[in-house]
Design an enzyme around this catalytic site. Structure first.
Site, PDB file in Angstrom:
ATOM      1  N   ASP A 411       0.846  -1.197   0.000  1.00 50.97           N
ATOM      2  CA  ASP A 411       0.000   0.000   0.000  1.00 50.97           C
ATOM      3  C   ASP A 411       0.882   1.248   0.000  1.00 50.97           C
ATOM      4  O   ASP A 411       2.092   1.160   0.168  1.00 50.97           O
ATOM      5  CB  ASP A 411      -0.896  -0.051   1.250  1.00 50.97           C
ATOM      6  CG  ASP A 411      -1.907   1.071   1.274  1.00 50.97           C
ATOM      7  OD1 ASP A 411      -2.273   1.575   0.193  1.00 50.97           O
ATOM      8  OD2 ASP A 411      -2.326   1.459   2.379  1.00 50.97           O
ATOM      9  N   GLU A 414       2.377   4.867  -4.186  1.00 53.65           N
ATOM     10  CA  GLU A 414       2.310   5.786  -5.344  1.00 53.65           C
ATOM     11  C   GLU A 414       3.648   6.490  -5.567  1.00 53.65           C
ATOM     12  O   GLU A 414       3.907   6.792  -6.734  1.00 53.65           O
ATOM     13  CB  GLU A 414       1.184   6.808  -5.116  1.00 53.65           C
ATOM     14  CG  GLU A 414      -0.204   6.203  -5.168  1.00 53.65           C
ATOM     15  CD  GLU A 414      -0.533   5.311  -3.982  1.00 53.65           C
ATOM     16  OE1 GLU A 414      -0.025   5.603  -2.883  1.00 53.65           O
ATOM     17  OE2 GLU A 414      -1.262   4.337  -4.160  1.00 53.65           O
ATOM     18  N   ASP A 485      -9.037   3.784  -1.788  1.00 54.61           N
ATOM     19  CA  ASP A 485      -9.947   4.254  -0.744  1.00 54.61           C
ATOM     20  C   ASP A 485     -11.255   4.781  -1.318  1.00 54.61           C
ATOM     21  O   ASP A 485     -11.500   5.982  -1.371  1.00 54.61           O
ATOM     22  CB  ASP A 485      -9.254   5.320   0.101  1.00 54.61           C
ATOM     23  CG  ASP A 485      -8.061   4.735   0.832  1.00 54.61           C
ATOM     24  OD1 ASP A 485      -7.951   3.485   0.879  1.00 54.61           O
ATOM     25  OD2 ASP A 485      -7.234   5.497   1.346  1.00 54.61           O
TER      26      ASP A 485
HETATM   27  C1  GLC Z   1      -4.573   3.453   2.963  1.00 58.15           C
HETATM   28  C2  GLC Z   1      -5.120   2.232   2.235  1.00 58.15           C
HETATM   29  C3  GLC Z   1      -6.121   1.528   3.111  1.00 58.15           C
HETATM   30  C4  GLC Z   1      -5.458   1.166   4.429  1.00 58.15           C
HETATM   31  C5  GLC Z   1      -4.881   2.396   5.111  1.00 58.15           C
HETATM   32  C6  GLC Z   1      -4.074   2.032   6.358  1.00 58.15           C
HETATM   33  O1  GLC Z   1      -5.571   4.384   3.137  1.00 58.15           O
HETATM   34  O2  GLC Z   1      -5.679   2.575   0.998  1.00 58.15           O
HETATM   35  O3  GLC Z   1      -6.642   0.401   2.479  1.00 58.15           O
HETATM   36  O4  GLC Z   1      -6.379   0.567   5.284  1.00 58.15           O
HETATM   37  O5  GLC Z   1      -4.017   3.073   4.210  1.00 58.15           O
HETATM   38  O6  GLC Z   1      -3.047   1.168   6.056  1.00 58.15           O
END
Ligand code: GLC
Length: 789
Positions: A411, A414, A485
């Site tokens: 995650d 980007e 998200d």
């Molecule tokens: C980001 C991700 C989400 C995750 C959060 C905490 O917002 O997109 O899926 O739960 O980070 O890690």
């Protein structure tokens, strides 16, 4: 012929010179060629690996105004300004726009057109907070304009908001962590796939602009006469990918950028997640919630709070005893995926930080390691553009797999950062070639996923499971994807279908959205409707944000649990079907979840169907996506369709109004289908029994039975059930031919729908179990010939 244009032919390559410019047109095979400028630059692609070029016979014709390059299938007319028109024989497929960019007018105040008046109008609209564009053309260093036919439909472009058809919209490719509610006008999200398909039912093609910098795609918004793509950096480097069918375009694009490998079977199951299940006890509660309520579950995701202070590759020992906990959960049939972000905490003595600093594994700026902030506070960013960093990161996966973790969720890649975006001049090594953030940004997540994939493969020798948020074209080789998200909004449920379908058409097969929505509090009704459709997404995961209301099915009332259960049971039963789709998809470049147009491209009614989709060519889902609705219009393409809820059959080529009360999601199976299912299981593990659901007609189907996790299937260590059905008047013949290189099932249940009569097995009449909606017979797992007369 205009003397200013010269050429040189070298096998598949034509080097064309005109004035000061040089263009290379290189045929990859009969249907794909590459257009390339600035030849002196390094030509390595992040998307394309091990490119196989086939010899293509080319001939060149010289005309008064142009040069014509001909292959067996395509011909390209190149003018002296290096514009090109592409033909299939005499049919013009794709034409460079010969005019200048000329945006539609934006009248300020229609009676006043002076600059001064315009500035006034602009200031006024800005005062109330409205964005205000100019007429001025924003030129890019690279700009390719193509004639736009307004009847054309544009698909693909990766993960974009809005509807299926992108005609009239503009987009940018710049991986973006976007916390606000994703809306139709957004130009960017987390992933960049600079690939679009120009579709019509005669001759479709795709254009893949392989440029990792920020790229621009205007699909006829600026002026409906043309579309354009461009960039301020990098090369003109694009592939023309011919079809002519939509299927062929997608398949040819996948042959270029890579296939989705068959996943571990378990990962096709049901995933539950939340930011965060922060203690062993909470995970136990979730797992027990599922088990006690007879709800199927396969995978639990541990979000960032399992870590020790958000330090990647660690866990908080006061809250988990990870190895033992995972073993205990596995014994209950549930596996674990843990999140790993790229941002590595700056902390003396922390092994990942120290190791990375010692070996120059992190991105730099002005010759110093570049620091920004993410969850752990001050953080540094692994430079995934160099192989040694990827190897190091890859090897670190073993820390997690030694704890028993079954997959890794990447995650914030980007990369996201909390103290403003990474400056353009952050430096990446690119294996000695040196690159800045502008060039690497869009492939940062892609390279992280690649490192993770390769590391997991080495550590376990099993098929890796990776889930990523950021991606670039070609990332499908390493990872599954979720759409970041989203929020608990009906419009986000609606948007999920065209977004995922276009991701599939962009080569991403293992995809899903957060069921129930990530941000915001979901309502009971929205959760139910989302689950009903989400269980059909290739990746089926409920996930929600910190501070939102609990979103597991059992956090709601009995009715929710019961409807949610029904949906999950459908998914769990369909695992062998999904598995076969991924297996065959890897062989023949077919994504799993597709818009109807993919299978019915001659049927105009399918071109803009944003609220129905296919899973394989047999199952069509037409979910309810609006609050309070209990009926919906469904389009049925040609064929006969069997509604699995009410067991009615319908003839296709028509719109129907279908009942869909809260507990029902309209699902149809096409005639001449064979669908393998498991009967009533709550966790995916080795199954000794299978059901073949047979919908009469002439068809053939191959079902694969193997260990579900190793690479043995690539050496053909699998058992294949080849089933062929033949309909002769009222008689149905079912030929089952088993090639056993793994093992056979103990029992196979044949469930034959819409058919009446006596069943003969291997020419003997058998007493059968006549259920109201189907004939059923249970046999051993060997080859048989069934006849229903
Ligand atoms: C980001 C991700 C989400 C995750 C959060 C905490 O917002 O997109 O899926 O739960 O980070 O890690």
């Amino acid at each position: 012929m205009n003397k200013s244009i010269t050429y040189r032919l070298e096998k598949n390559k034509v080097f064309i010179k005109s004035n000061d410019r040089e263009l290379l047109i290189e045929f990859i095979n009969d249907k794909i060629f590459r257009v390339y400028e600035e030849l002196e630059r390094k030509t390595n692609s992040f998307a394309i690996e091990n490119l196989e070029t086939k010899d293509v016979e080319l001939s060149i014709e010289i005309n008064i105004d142009s040069l014509i390059i001909k292959s067996k299938i395509l011909s390209i007319k190149v003018y002296d300004n290096l514009m090109l028109d592409i033909y299939h024989f005499d049919k013009l497929l794709c034409e460079d726009y010969k005019g200048k960019r000329n945006p539609f007018k934006r009248h300020a105040i229609s009676t006043y057109e002076t600059d001064e008046e315009k500035e006034k109008a602009k200031a006024l609209s800005l005062a109330e907070g409205h964005e205000s564009n100019d007429d001025d053309v924003n030129h890019h260093k690279i700009e390719v304009l193509k004639v736009n036919n307004q009847n054309n439909i544009y698909y693909a472009l990766g993960e974009k908001t809005g509807f299926l058809n992108k005609q009239g919209y503009e987009y940018e490719m710049w991986n973006t962590d976007e916390p606000s509610a994703h809306l139709e006008y957004f130009k960017t999200l987390y992933k960049s796939v600079p690939f679009y398909i120009s579709f019509n039912n005669v001759a479709s093609y795709g254009i893949f602009f392989d440029n990792t910098y920020k790229t621009y795609f205007d699909m006829g918004k600026e002026n409906s006469e043309y579309i354009y793509f461009g960039s301020d950096n990098g090369n003109l480097d694009y592939y023309f990918i011919y079809g002519p069918s939509l299927k062929d375009v997608v398949s040819n694009y996948i042959s270029l950028t890579g296939k989705t490998p068959l996943p571990k079977r378990k990962m096709l199951g049901i995933h539950q997640s939340r930011w965060s299940y922060g203690t062993k006890e909470r995970v136990d509660e979730i797992i027990n919630g599922y088990i006690d309520n007879d709800l199927p579950l396969d995978v639990i995701h541990l979000d960032i709070d399992y870590m020790d202070n958000y330090k990647v590759f660690t866990y908080d020992k006061s809250r988990f005893d990870l190895k033992n906990n995972i073993e205990e959960w596995k014994n209950k049939g549930i596996e674990v995926v843990t999140i790993i972000d790229p941002g590595t905490k700056v902390e003396k003595g922390y092994f990942m930080y120290e190791d990375g600093i010692k070996n120059n594994y992190f991105a730099t700026r002005n010759n110093e390691v570049y620091v920004n902030s993410v969850w752990p506070g001050k953080s540094v960013f692994p430079d995934f553009s160099k192989e040694i960093t990827r190897n190091w990161w890859g090897k670190s996966q073993k820390i997690m797999t030694d704890f028993g973790v079954s997959g890794i969720w990447n995650d914030m890649n980007e990369p996201a950062s909390f103290e403003g975006p990474l400056p353009d001049d952050v430096e990446f090594d690119k294996d000695g070639q040196k690159a800045n953030h502008l060039e690497i940004h869009n492939v940062y997540g892609h390279l992280m996923a690649k490192a993770t994939f390769e590391g997991l493969k080495e550590a376990t020798n099993e098929r890796p499971y990776v889930l990523t948020r950021a991606a670039y074209a070609g990332s499908q080789k390493y990872t599954s994807f979720w759409t970041g998200d989203n929020q608990s909004l009906w419009i986000h449920l609606q948007m999920a279908i065209p977004m995922l379908c276009n991701m599939s058409l962009s080569g991403f097969s293992f995809i899903g959205t957060d069921i129930g929505g990530f941000g915001g509090d979901v309502t009971k009704e929205l959760l139910i409707r989302w689950a009903q459709v989400g269980v059909f997404f290739p990746l089926c995961r409920n996930h929600s944000a910190m501070m939102t209301r609990d979103q597991e099915p059992f956090s709601f009332d009995k009715e929710t649990i019961s409807i949610y259960r029904k949906a999950l049971k459908i998914r769990e039963s369909l695992i062998p079907y999904y598995y076969d789709l991924f297996y065959h998809g890897e062989q023949n470049n077919t994504p799993v979840m597709l818009p109807l147009v993919y299978y019915y491209q001659d049927d105009e009614n399918t071109y803009n169907l944003n609220d129905q989709f296919m899973i394989g060519d047999s199952i069509m889902v037409a979910p309810v996506l609006e609050q309070g609705k209990t009926k919906r219009m469904v389009y049925l393409p040609k064929g006969t369709w069997y509604n699995i809820n009410n067991h009615k059959t319908y003839t296709g080529n028509q719109y129907i109004v279908e009942d869909a009360p809260l507990d029902t999601c309209p699902i149809y199976v096409k005639d001449s289908s064979i669908i393998p299912t498991y009967d009533n299981i709550n966790h995916i593990n080795e199954q000794n029994n299978i059901v073949f659901n047979i919908f009469p007609g002439n068809s053939s189907y191959e079902h694969i039975y193997d260990d579900g996790k190793s690479y043995d299937y690539r050496n053909n260590i699998l058992t294949s059930y080849n089933i062929k059905t033949t309909q002769i008047n009222d008689n149905l013949l079912i030929d089952v031919d088993v090639t056993n290189n793994y093992k056979t099932y103990e029992n196979v249940i044949y469930r034959i729908y819409n058919t009446k009569g006596n069943i003969f097995v291997d020419d003997k009449l058998i007493d059968t179990n006549n259920k109201s909606n189907y004939l059923e017979i249970k046999l051993d797992g060997l080859s048989h010939k069934l006849e229903i007369k």
